[in-house]
Design a protein around this motif. Structure first.
Motif, PDB file in Angstrom:
ATOM      1  N   ARG A  98      12.831 -20.524   0.275  1.00  0.00           N
ATOM      2  CA  ARG A  98      12.543 -19.461  -0.685  1.00  0.00           C
ATOM      3  C   ARG A  98      13.807 -18.774  -1.217  1.00  0.00           C
ATOM      4  O   ARG A  98      13.791 -18.238  -2.325  1.00  0.00           O
ATOM      5  N   GLN A 113      12.066 -10.762  -7.941  1.00  0.00           N
ATOM      6  CA  GLN A 113      12.074  -9.463  -7.289  1.00  0.00           C
ATOM      7  C   GLN A 113      13.308  -9.367  -6.377  1.00  0.00           C
ATOM      8  O   GLN A 113      13.921 -10.384  -6.077  1.00  0.00           O
ATOM      9  N   LYS A 138       8.697 -13.084   4.551  1.00  0.00           N
ATOM     10  CA  LYS A 138       8.111 -14.441   4.500  1.00  0.00           C
ATOM     11  C   LYS A 138       9.052 -15.426   5.166  1.00  0.00           C
ATOM     12  O   LYS A 138      10.278 -15.280   5.053  1.00  0.00           O
ATOM     13  N   GLN A 149       3.594 -15.020   6.144  1.00  0.00           N
ATOM     14  CA  GLN A 149       4.084 -13.814   5.483  1.00  0.00           C
ATOM     15  C   GLN A 149       3.408 -12.556   6.015  1.00  0.00           C
ATOM     16  O   GLN A 149       2.261 -12.585   6.446  1.00  0.00           O
ATOM     17  N   GLU A 173      11.407  -9.646   0.609  1.00  0.00           N
ATOM     18  CA  GLU A 173      11.388  -9.430  -0.848  1.00  0.00           C
ATOM     19  C   GLU A 173      10.532  -8.218  -1.173  1.00  0.00           C
ATOM     20  O   GLU A 173       9.633  -7.861  -0.406  1.00  0.00           O
ATOM     21  N   SER A 174      10.829  -7.559  -2.294  1.00  0.00           N
ATOM     22  CA  SER A 174      10.046  -6.369  -2.601  1.00  0.00           C
ATOM     23  C   SER A 174       8.619  -6.749  -2.961  1.00  0.00           C
ATOM     24  O   SER A 174       8.359  -7.818  -3.523  1.00  0.00           O
ATOM     25  N   PHE A 175       7.705  -5.899  -2.559  1.00  0.00           N
ATOM     26  CA  PHE A 175       6.293  -6.098  -2.886  1.00  0.00           C
ATOM     27  C   PHE A 175       6.125  -5.714  -4.354  1.00  0.00           C
ATOM     28  O   PHE A 175       6.513  -4.631  -4.771  1.00  0.00           O
ATOM     29  N   VAL A 176       5.559  -6.613  -5.133  1.00  0.00           N
ATOM     30  CA  VAL A 176       5.440  -6.379  -6.574  1.00  0.00           C
ATOM     31  C   VAL A 176       4.043  -5.842  -6.886  1.00  0.00           C
ATOM     32  O   VAL A 176       3.042  -6.493  -6.569  1.00  0.00           O
ATOM     33  N   GLU A 181      -1.519 -12.349 -12.062  1.00  0.00           N
ATOM     34  CA  GLU A 181      -0.659 -13.481 -11.696  1.00  0.00           C
ATOM     35  C   GLU A 181      -0.974 -14.667 -12.600  1.00  0.00           C
ATOM     36  O   GLU A 181      -2.146 -14.931 -12.883  1.00  0.00           O
ATOM     37  N   HIS A 224      -6.098 -14.504  -6.309  1.00  0.00           N
ATOM     38  CA  HIS A 224      -6.038 -14.937  -4.914  1.00  0.00           C
ATOM     39  C   HIS A 224      -6.925 -14.061  -4.050  1.00  0.00           C
ATOM     40  O   HIS A 224      -7.089 -12.879  -4.317  1.00  0.00           O
ATOM     41  N   ASN A 282       7.733 -16.081  -8.713  1.00  0.00           N
ATOM     42  CA  ASN A 282       7.476 -15.954  -7.270  1.00  0.00           C
ATOM     43  C   ASN A 282       7.816 -17.238  -6.527  1.00  0.00           C
ATOM     44  O   ASN A 282       8.601 -17.223  -5.594  1.00  0.00           O
ATOM     45  N   GLU A 283       7.221 -18.341  -6.927  1.00  0.00           N
ATOM     46  CA  GLU A 283       7.561 -19.596  -6.242  1.00  0.00           C
ATOM     47  C   GLU A 283       7.220 -20.786  -7.114  1.00  0.00           C
ATOM     48  O   GLU A 283       6.504 -20.663  -8.106  1.00  0.00           O
TER      49      GLU A 283
END
Ligand code: AMP
Length: 409
Positions: A98, A113, A138, A149, A173-176, A181, A224, A282-283
């Motif tokens: 990541r 982020q 994560k 995570q 990583e910061s929570f967005v 999404e 999700h 994000n990924e």
């Protein structure tokens, strides 16, 4: 061609389903235990680090691809010594870590982020200071479907979260606080043959063709539940066109950098702020993706067909859509309404014979509404909580309502 697929889950099943129709044959490398590709080709089972097994898998294979990137990198690299692997093992490598992935996004011009590496307990304090709270811890690798995570809202509990993740290398990583999404799915491929103008594009000096094509599917809106994709709606509305264009250009640049061949999916958080809209990468998944399943019924060429066309270096198909589409995953259980399709207006169990494989996996639910249809795909896996057992796709103007009505019987 004989195509070797690393992995044997539903993605492999749907790839082979598309590829058999194009006249290809398949061989799969799968771990011990259940898989759902037996009807689709030869299955080689065992330890992915066993070089003898890899040689056996490689025998007769013209080109490799993978439906699952979280396999040992050495396995992918060893296989690519026997025949070309598309996308290349280097593409899988970026997506396996990541931190590397985020740096790769940034280099292509995408927003990410705030993040920091957490390799050991001593890194936690500085990472928390840099990233702030709330944050997500994560594992750097092996994460999927929200696994590996933890959300952190209190710095005093960060160590506990790190321990729950078995102290393996992590990313904080910061929570967005996103509004929604989306995923962008693209296909890139070379083909040896004619360009649109009729000129041959095969290079004179090597077997490598000289021009690649990239097509994007429309953006997919993803919802999700417990970290697992529940629903995808296409096309995603509400993304600013100029931002989408900029983001697609960055994804195309990533594909060029990696000399990518096949389907690539990149997931984004979308935030509407007083100063404008933001897309935060994000990924990425270097393979066909769950948020593209709707394309089997909803697009001119599905993500699975296009992936096969790309890895066999055939001209890519159109990514245009027929109509609105909604895909809902069947997780853990198959709803009664699908187990007893007589509850629905009409049904048809499709048995297809393609090459050597007879495939009985698709229940088509005809809702008798004009130009609307719902298709259920049942993968044939044994039920387990949190396991993806199938999905349904509704296509048509009323797709959202139709999908819900089929699920609820
Ligand atoms: P991932 O495995 O990174 O795709 O995470 C699975 C899902 O968890 C995402 O699709 C989001 O819904 C949620 N999630 C993951 N990371 C974050 C984050 N940094 N901020 C907010 N939600 C997140």
């Amino acid at each position: 061609m004989n195509i070797g697929i690393v992995g044997g889950g539903q993605l492999g099943q749907m790839l082979a389903h598309a590829g058999l129709k194009l006249g290809h044959s398949f061989k799969f490398l799968v771990p011990q235990g259940e898989c759902c590709v037996e009807a689709f080709g030869e299955v080689i089972r065992g330890d992915f680090t066993d070089t003898k097994l890899l040689r056996e898998f490689a025998r007769g294979v013209d080109v490799f691809t993978f439906e699952w990137e979280n396999v040992p990198q050495a396995t992918l690299e060893a296989l690519s010594g026997f025949a070309p692997m598309r996308p290349s093992p280097a593409c899988a490598k970026v997506a396996k870590d990541r931190i590397q992935e985020k740096k790769f996004f940034q280099a292509a011009g995408l927003n990410v982020q705030k993040f920091a590496a957490v390799s050991c307990e001593a890194d936690l304090a500085s990472a928390l200071e840099h990233v702030g709270l709330p944050a997500m811890l994560k594992t750097r690798g092996q994460g999927y479907d929200g696994k590996g995570q933890r959300r952190i809202t209190d710095s005093a509990r960060a160590l506990e979260a790190f321990e729950q993740l078995a102290n393996v290398p992590c990313i904080l990583e910061s929570f967005v606080a996103f509004d929604f999404e989306i995923s962008l799915i693209a296909v890139r491929g070379y083909h040896i043959g004619a360009t649109a103008s009729g000129a041959t594009i095969k290079s004179a000096t090597s077997n490598a063709p000289s021009a690649a094509t990239i097509y994007f599917y429309p953006p997919c809106l993803n919802q999700h539940v417990n970290g697992i994709l529940h629903k995808t709606s296409v096309p995603a509305e509400g993304v600013l066109p100029e931002l989408l264009e900029h983001t697609q250009a960055a994804v195309a640049k990533m594909m060029e950098t990696l000399d990518y061949e096949g389907i690539l999916c990149v997931e984004f958080f979308v935030r509407n702020t007083p100063t404008g809209q933001q897309l935060i990468a994000n990924e990425m998944a270097p393979r066909v993706h769950n948020s593209g399943h709707w394309s089997i019924e909803g697009a001119v060429t599905s993500q699975f067909t296009n992936h096969i066309l790309a890895v066999t270096r055939q001209p890519l198909g159109s990514t245009a859509t027929h109509a609105k589409a909604v895909m809902i995953n069947l997780v853990g259980t198959i709803p009664l309404s699908l187990e007893a399709p007589e509850n629905i207006n009409a049904h048809l169990l499709v048995k297809e014979s393609i090459g050597a494989a007879t495939v009985a996996r698709t229940v088509v639910v005809d809702t008798h509404e004009q130009n609307q249809n719902v298709t259920a795909h049942i993968y044939g896996k044994s039920p387990r909580p949190g396991r993806k057992l199938g999905h349904i796709t509704a296509v048509g103007e009323n797709a959202p309502r139709l999908a819900e009505s089929v699920l609820n019987g």
